[in-house]
Design a protein around this motif. Structure first.
Motif, PDB file in Angstrom:
ATOM      1  N   UNK A 110      45.118  46.414  41.528  1.00 27.88           N
ATOM      2  CA  UNK A 110      45.162  46.989  40.171  1.00 27.88           C
ATOM      3  C   UNK A 110      44.046  46.435  39.284  1.00 27.88           C
ATOM      4  N   UNK A 111      43.168  45.620  39.906  1.00 23.01           N
ATOM      5  CA  UNK A 111      41.972  45.194  39.185  1.00 23.01           C
ATOM      6  C   UNK A 111      42.041  43.847  38.495  1.00 23.01           C
ATOM      7  N   UNK A 112      43.049  43.024  38.795  1.00 19.86           N
ATOM      8  CA  UNK A 112      43.112  41.696  38.187  1.00 19.86           C
ATOM      9  C   UNK A 112      42.025  40.797  38.780  1.00 19.86           C
ATOM     10  N   UNK A 113      41.406  40.009  37.922  1.00 20.26           N
ATOM     11  CA  UNK A 113      40.407  39.046  38.389  1.00 20.26           C
ATOM     12  C   UNK A 113      41.114  37.848  39.011  1.00 20.26           C
ATOM     13  N   UNK A 114      40.338  37.007  39.706  1.00 21.19           N
ATOM     14  CA  UNK A 114      40.929  35.808  40.302  1.00 21.19           C
ATOM     15  C   UNK A 114      41.519  34.898  39.227  1.00 21.19           C
ATOM     16  N   UNK A 115      40.850  34.812  38.071  1.00 22.88           N
ATOM     17  CA  UNK A 115      41.367  34.002  36.966  1.00 22.88           C
ATOM     18  C   UNK A 115      42.720  34.533  36.506  1.00 22.88           C
ATOM     19  N   UNK A 116      42.837  35.857  36.368  1.00 20.54           N
ATOM     20  CA  UNK A 116      44.098  36.467  35.936  1.00 20.54           C
ATOM     21  C   UNK A 116      45.204  36.283  36.975  1.00 20.54           C
ATOM     22  N   UNK A 117      44.823  36.371  38.245  1.00 16.95           N
ATOM     23  CA  UNK A 117      45.800  36.147  39.315  1.00 16.95           C
ATOM     24  C   UNK A 117      46.312  34.711  39.276  1.00 16.95           C
TER      25      UNK A 117
END
Length: 204
Positions: A110-117
């Protein structure tokens, strides 16, 4: 007889030593746990080093600081930190890596960045294990801080050892009781913090 002001001063020194060491340990351990997710070699080195230091008797870790760093507050912080690293690193790494791979794949899809994950998925998942490690490390740091009185760190250890050397039960208890209360405070304070930051904690 131990003067109340002496006990209060020693208690404050002990609190500063323990919490300084604990926060430094957290600041070192959590980034290392995250970095270990991306490198098996780093994970191997970090875990082996932490396990090795944990295997060394606490008094030996404290004593070996003297030839390298001398005596005082800083050597005490380093000695305690070396012993406190393992439970935080290990528990945090387990919590971070123990996430359903399908959930990570979905987040990436869904497009989350590694930081957001890391922020929204891995870290919340790691909170229970991480806080368990922090609480254990805090209680461990509190006990080792007593030993560091031998290398001039101050704190409640000085009063406890005065009581032991002089066979004075009153002096011994004047140092031991605040140390026990501080261990309980560490456990309660981080449990309360865990409740505030862990999603769904109160539903368990």
């Amino acid at each position: 007889m131990v003067i109340l002001e002496t006990v209060l001063d020693a208690t404050w020194e002990h609190i500063v030593l323990v919490y300084t060491t604990l926060f430094v340990s957290i600041a070192v351990s959590i980034p290392l746990a995250f970095a270990s997710l991306y490198s098996k070699k780093l994970e191997f080195v970090v875990m082996k080093f932490a396990n090795l230091v944990q295997a060394v008797p606490s008094f030996a870790v404290v004593a070996i600081m003297v030839p390298f760093l001398g005596i005082g507050f800083t050597p005490a912080v380093v000695a305690i930190m070396l012993r406190a690293l393992l439970p935080i690193i290990k528990n945090t790494y387990i919590g971070l890596s123990n996430v359903d791979p399908a959930l990570i794949d979905y987040a990436e899809g869904v497009g989350l960045s590694q930081w957001q994950i890391h922020r929204h998925i891995r870290l919340p998942n790691a909170y229970p294990a991480m806080f368990a490690g922090i609480k254990f490390a805090g209680i461990l740091a509190n006990s080792i801080a007593v030993l560091t009185a031998f290398i001039g760190s101050g704190g409640l250890g000085e009063i406890i050892f005065q009581g032991l050397i002089g066979y004075n039960t009153r002096t011994l208890l004047a140092g031991a009781i605040p140390a026990i209360m501080l261990a309980i405070l560490i456990d309660i304070s981080f449990t309360m913090l865990e409740k505030k930051v862990t999603p769904g904690y109160m539903k368990k």
